[in-house]
Design an enzyme around this catalytic site. Sequence first.
Site, short mmCIF file in Angstrom:
data_model
loop_
_atom_site.label_atom_id
_atom_site.label_comp_id
_atom_site.label_asym_id
_atom_site.label_seq_id
_atom_site.Cartn_x
_atom_site.Cartn_y
_atom_site.Cartn_z
N ARG A 161 23.79 67.34 -16.76
CA ARG A 161 25.25 67.31 -16.82
C ARG A 161 25.81 66.00 -16.29
O ARG A 161 26.80 65.46 -16.81
CB ARG A 161 25.80 68.51 -16.04
CG ARG A 161 27.28 68.76 -16.29
CD ARG A 161 27.64 70.22 -16.05
NE ARG A 161 29.08 70.38 -16.07
CZ ARG A 161 29.84 70.55 -14.98
NH1 ARG A 161 29.27 70.61 -13.80
NH2 ARG A 161 31.13 70.69 -15.08
N HIS A 209 28.36 63.46 -18.30
CA HIS A 209 29.66 63.05 -17.74
C HIS A 209 29.71 61.53 -17.57
O HIS A 209 30.73 60.89 -17.87
CB HIS A 209 29.91 63.73 -16.40
CG HIS A 209 30.42 65.13 -16.52
ND1 HIS A 209 31.52 65.59 -15.81
CD2 HIS A 209 29.99 66.17 -17.25
CE1 HIS A 209 31.74 66.86 -16.12
NE2 HIS A 209 30.82 67.23 -16.99
N ASN A 250 35.23 66.50 -12.35
CA ASN A 250 33.86 66.19 -11.94
C ASN A 250 33.46 66.85 -10.63
O ASN A 250 32.29 66.75 -10.21
CB ASN A 250 33.69 64.67 -11.81
CG ASN A 250 33.69 63.98 -13.15
OD1 ASN A 250 33.09 64.45 -14.10
ND2 ASN A 250 34.37 62.85 -13.23
N HIS A 263 23.91 73.79 -22.79
CA HIS A 263 24.44 74.93 -22.04
C HIS A 263 23.44 76.08 -21.98
O HIS A 263 23.74 77.13 -21.43
CB HIS A 263 25.76 75.41 -22.65
CG HIS A 263 26.92 74.53 -22.35
ND1 HIS A 263 28.17 74.70 -22.91
CD2 HIS A 263 27.03 73.44 -21.54
CE1 HIS A 263 29.00 73.78 -22.45
NE2 HIS A 263 28.32 72.98 -21.63
#
Length: 325
Positions: free
Chosen positions: A60, A64, A91, A193
Amino acid sequence: MENQRASLLVVLLLLLSVGVFGQLRTDFYKNTCPNVESLVRSAVRQKFQETFVTAPATLRLFFHDCFVRGCDASMLLASPQRNAAKDHPDNLSLAGDGFDTVVKAKAAVDRDSKCRNKVSCADILALATREVVAMTGGPFYQVELGRRDGRISTLASVQHSLPGEGFNLDQLNTMFARHGLSQTDMIALSGAHTLGFSHCNRVSKRLYNFSPRSRVDPTLNRQYVSQLKQMCPLRVDPRIAINMDPTTPNTFDNAYFKNLQQGKGLFVSDQVLFTDPRSRNTVNLFASNNDAFKQAFATAITNLGRVGVLTGNQGEIRFDCTRPN
């Protein structure tokens, strides 16, 4: 006319980026740090053995980082004034284990005298991401290297940079296309996911206050709604964690897409991939063929790793991943 302008902009962005990511190579450190991959692998494996959260947190963090300012490790920069990108509300849910994985891998690389201060934090994050994907059952893919680290990290750069859990297909496609990523790339990357967790505050609206017509999102599986309500009662601590994949949350596989077929996508932006007929065929393909998903994911994350990279004399090789030199 508006669509033509948008298409032309995407083409221009792609042409500009070709010259940049063309400088990335899988053997970039062949002469300066030939064993960089094994050094990173060993450090990540040790961290992974300490806690499984290492895997989803690192994956992740990479996503980001690439979406906010390009894959330049700017997401790792810390600010005493708490005004860096990592401090933005979007975040704050990034798990500390992702940051710690990169810091430990960087330390392992720099302990090798031949490699010290030769490998960027951005490349270490990209390599660590490949390792956690492979360690949890996902594809082992070649990682392009040669990124340099950015020196800038701001709260403002995060604004409108990350997909929201309520996004529809058009919003998702527009945001990913901005980075030269296709709808298939977007769907494959959404398959990440299959690992990790979210929090109750991210899904409560779908369970209790979806719309004036329906308190519960009608695209949700009824049995899944009951399970989610048990984990996330109406007045519960919003920080309680819930698995993104209710079936195999610790395995990188295509269960995410099978869940979408059953109405078990945790976010609106997950479930829309199946409810929208324009993306449903790809979901069905990935649900029925794990190898097709893994192959598409390897392609998509390679494309993601090219977004906004700094190369050559741009940026720097950070001595400490948490602050500029």
